[in-house]
Design a protein around this motif. Structure first.
Motif, short mmCIF file in Angstrom:
data_model
loop_
_atom_site.label_atom_id
_atom_site.label_comp_id
_atom_site.label_asym_id
_atom_site.label_seq_id
_atom_site.Cartn_x
_atom_site.Cartn_y
_atom_site.Cartn_z
N MET A 125 28.83 49.47 43.13
CA MET A 125 29.88 48.84 42.88
C MET A 125 29.82 47.33 43.37
O MET A 125 30.29 46.62 42.74
N ALA A 126 29.49 47.31 44.59
CA ALA A 126 29.23 45.82 45.11
C ALA A 126 28.12 45.02 44.29
O ALA A 126 28.47 43.62 43.94
N ALA A 166 29.55 43.97 41.03
CA ALA A 166 30.70 42.94 41.32
C ALA A 166 29.87 41.59 41.58
O ALA A 166 30.25 40.33 41.12
N ILE A 188 38.06 43.46 36.61
CA ILE A 188 37.80 44.89 36.70
C ILE A 188 37.90 45.06 38.24
O ILE A 188 38.71 46.30 38.63
N PHE A 189 37.56 44.35 39.11
CA PHE A 189 37.42 44.50 40.41
C PHE A 189 38.60 44.17 41.40
O PHE A 189 38.74 44.26 42.32
N THR A 190 39.45 43.49 40.65
CA THR A 190 40.74 42.80 41.37
C THR A 190 41.89 43.51 40.95
O THR A 190 42.74 44.11 41.60
N ASN A 191 41.78 44.00 39.74
CA ASN A 191 43.03 44.34 38.92
C ASN A 191 42.61 45.28 37.75
O ASN A 191 42.94 44.85 36.56
N PRO A 192 42.00 46.36 37.73
CA PRO A 192 41.75 47.09 36.51
C PRO A 192 43.03 47.75 35.92
O PRO A 192 43.96 47.99 36.43
N ARG A 193 43.03 47.83 34.62
CA ARG A 193 43.97 48.49 33.84
C ARG A 193 44.09 50.03 33.81
O ARG A 193 45.34 50.65 33.89
N GLN A 245 40.38 52.32 38.42
CA GLN A 245 40.81 51.99 39.57
C GLN A 245 40.40 53.07 40.47
O GLN A 245 39.89 52.67 41.70
N ASP A 246 40.54 54.30 40.26
CA ASP A 246 40.18 55.33 41.33
C ASP A 246 38.67 55.40 41.44
O ASP A 246 38.16 55.46 42.58
N ILE A 291 36.24 52.94 41.48
CA ILE A 291 35.90 51.60 42.15
C ILE A 291 36.39 51.51 43.38
O ILE A 291 35.79 50.75 44.45
N THR A 292 37.57 52.17 43.76
CA THR A 292 38.16 52.27 44.95
C THR A 292 37.65 53.40 45.86
O THR A 292 38.18 53.49 46.85
N GLY A 293 36.78 54.20 45.16
CA GLY A 293 36.17 55.47 45.80
C GLY A 293 37.42 56.59 46.22
O GLY A 293 37.37 57.10 47.06
#
Lengths: 231, 281
Positions: B236-237, B240, B263-268, B273-274, B276-278
């Motif tokens: 993911m990094a 980004a 996508i990496f700050t505010n995915p819709r 969201q789930d 990329i945040t693991g």
């Protein structure tokens, strides 16, 4: 929201948020107590506020340390990124709130040595408004309640309006009786500090909006004070 | 553009960019290079991709992310028809590159693959010299006229791949004798030697150490000035860091695309969201 696959990550984020909430409690108590110290001429309470400020500073450093660790070790994205960033920013707002409360307490020590003046009541009312403002915004943070945060954000006008009218009152008072100038000047600074506390509450409301929605509040906050050079 | 030709079109010639964007994530001002509509892929009876539509900008890096088996590599392989080589694989829908359908009957997949180069997970240099690895493509496509022209292509390609200074004194040595990171840059040099329109990268750094990875990422950043680059990555990094546009795939569907920053700050989408945040269970 679902937990992270790596549970320690969730725990660290929760711990950061809790520490910010705890720090918020400390700052709120400092504001309330400093105002009470002014209103009731309570020197012991003022001393206590001054001593407790260090705890708030320690809490801020602790939050920053946690945030740095999360950035470095977990590389937070999306909501996680916003949780860490918002925690960091709110902590620095709260640290300033703590300093302003401490400054109010220091002035209370001086005011308590002088003759009481009636305008203290107006400052007290304004203080209650700012304290309620801070209380509501910290509740909004704890509940991730963006509507409540927006409501707080709109309320800051009241505090500004209060400050402006108090400013005029204090100036009139000083003109009428120059012996009160020293006390009135301290009250004026206290009022200014309260007004600044309100501003920090407003900033926190903006961060909560960003935390929850991922977007900045897009409209300019309407300002009640149209008098340049006052607030 | 014409797939039978070998000269890379420069400027806006032949760029029939579609005016309708299928997704919200178009990069401002960048013309669309690859445009996919309703792409479905089947491996035998099993459907691997469902109605994927996406516009991919030129001169930018687009990252495909998603958990294993989500279809990102399958979709990548649709763009240069690598799925043709898999028995039982069927592709439906359209993939247009500069307005020309890659699946049209008059398109020669071999020529197509010279226009759409590919870099794989493991560096795969030919068992030939460094020079011949790079010269191979231009030679079989008849790009270079004479030794001097070929020397120039080899040097230019190795320079573009950031490898020239490290290998200029041993161009006759075998390519497989280089380190993993150098081999991957050699493969990239081999890819750019035929002047492709699009470069596909399938986990290009997963076999490399962090320093070699950083060199490849720096290279990708330089190459995007001239190419349309699409990268599949599990990091993911990395997505980004290197991409301007990100597409998230899940269970064979394209869930969300957008500017990488968004996508990496505010995915819709909550699935993005789930992921990329693991938080994927």
């Amino acid at each position: 929201m679902a937990e992270h696959t790596v549970k320690a990550f969730t725990e660290e984020l929760d711990a950061l948020t809790q520490e910010v909430a705890r720090m918020g409690g400390l700052a709120e108590a400092a504001v309330n107590d400093s105002l009470t110290a002014v209103a009731r001429r309570d020197t012991t309470l003022a001393q206590s506020v001054i001593e407790r400020d260090q705890k708030i500073d320690v809490a801020q450093r602790d939050i920053e340390r946690r945030a740095i660790k999360l950035f470095a070790l977990r590389q937070p994205f999306a909501t996680d990124l916003r949780v860490v960033l918002t925690g960091w920013r709110i902590a620095s707002e709260l640290e300033r709130v703590g300093d302003l409360a401490k400054n109010i307490a220091k002035r209370a020590l001086i005011l308590n040595q002088a003759e009481p003046i009636t305008l203290t009541r107006s400052v007290e009312r304004m203080g209650k408004l700012a304290a309620a403002h801070l209380n509501q915004v910290l509740d909004a943070y704890a509940n991730r309640d963006v509507q409540a945060a927006i409501a707080v954000w709109h309320q800051d006008d009241n505090i500004d309006a209060h400050y402006n009218s108090l400013f005029r009152e204090l100036v009139t008072y000083m003109i009428e009786d120059p012996r009160t100038i020293s006390s009135c000047a301290h009250l004026l600074f206290i009022a200014k500090n309260i007004e600044r506390i309100g501003d920090h509450g407003t900033n926190i409301a903006e961060y909560i909006h960003f935390l929850v929605t991922g977007e900045e509040i897009d409209t300019q906050r309407p300002r009640a004070d149209n008098e340049p050079g006052i607030s | 553009m014409d797939f039978a030709g070998v000269e890379r079109a420069t400027g806006a010639v032949g760029m029939a960019a579609p005016t309708v964007s299928a997704d919200a994530g178009s990069i401002l001002g960048a013309p669309i290079k690859v445009s996919a509509r309703d792409v479905n892929v089947f491996y035998g009876d099993k459907q691997a991709l469902f109605d994927v539509s996406i516009d991919i900008p030129d001169r930018a890096v687009t990252a495909f992310i998603g958990p294993s088996g989500c279809g990102k590599t399958t979709f990548l392989r649709c763009i240069n028809r690598m799925n043709d080589t898999i028995e039982g694989a069927r592709v439906k829908g359209s993939v247009q590159i500069e307005g020309k359908n890659a699946y049209a009957s008059d398109v020669d997949p071999v020529v197509l693959r010279s226009r759409v180069g590919m870099v794989f997970q493991k560096p795969n240099p030919f068992p030939k010299s460094i020079y011949d690895n790079v010269a191979y493509g231009p030679r079989i496509h008849g790009i270079a006229r004479g030794k001097a022209a070929m020397d120039e292509i080899v040097e230019k390609s190795l320079r573009r791949a950031g490898l020239w200074d490290e290998v200029k004194d041993r161009l006759g040595s075998p390519g497989v004798g280089l380190s993993g990171g150098q081999q991957q840059r050699l493969v990239i040099a081999r890819t750019v030697a035929v002047n492709p329109d699009v470069i596909l990268m399938d986990e290009p750094c997963s076999a490399l150490d962090p320093i070699a990875t950083a060199k490849i990422e720096e290279l990708i950043d330089e190459l995007r000035a001239n190419y349309c680059i699409i990268i599949v990555t599990h990091s993911m990094a990395q997505a980004a860091r290197v991409s301007q546009k990100t597409a998230f795939f899940h269970l064979g569907k394209l869930v969300e695309t957008g500017p990488t920053e968004e996508i990496f700050t505010n995915p819709r989408d909550s699935r993005t969201q789930d992921y990329i945040t693991g938080r994927f269970g």
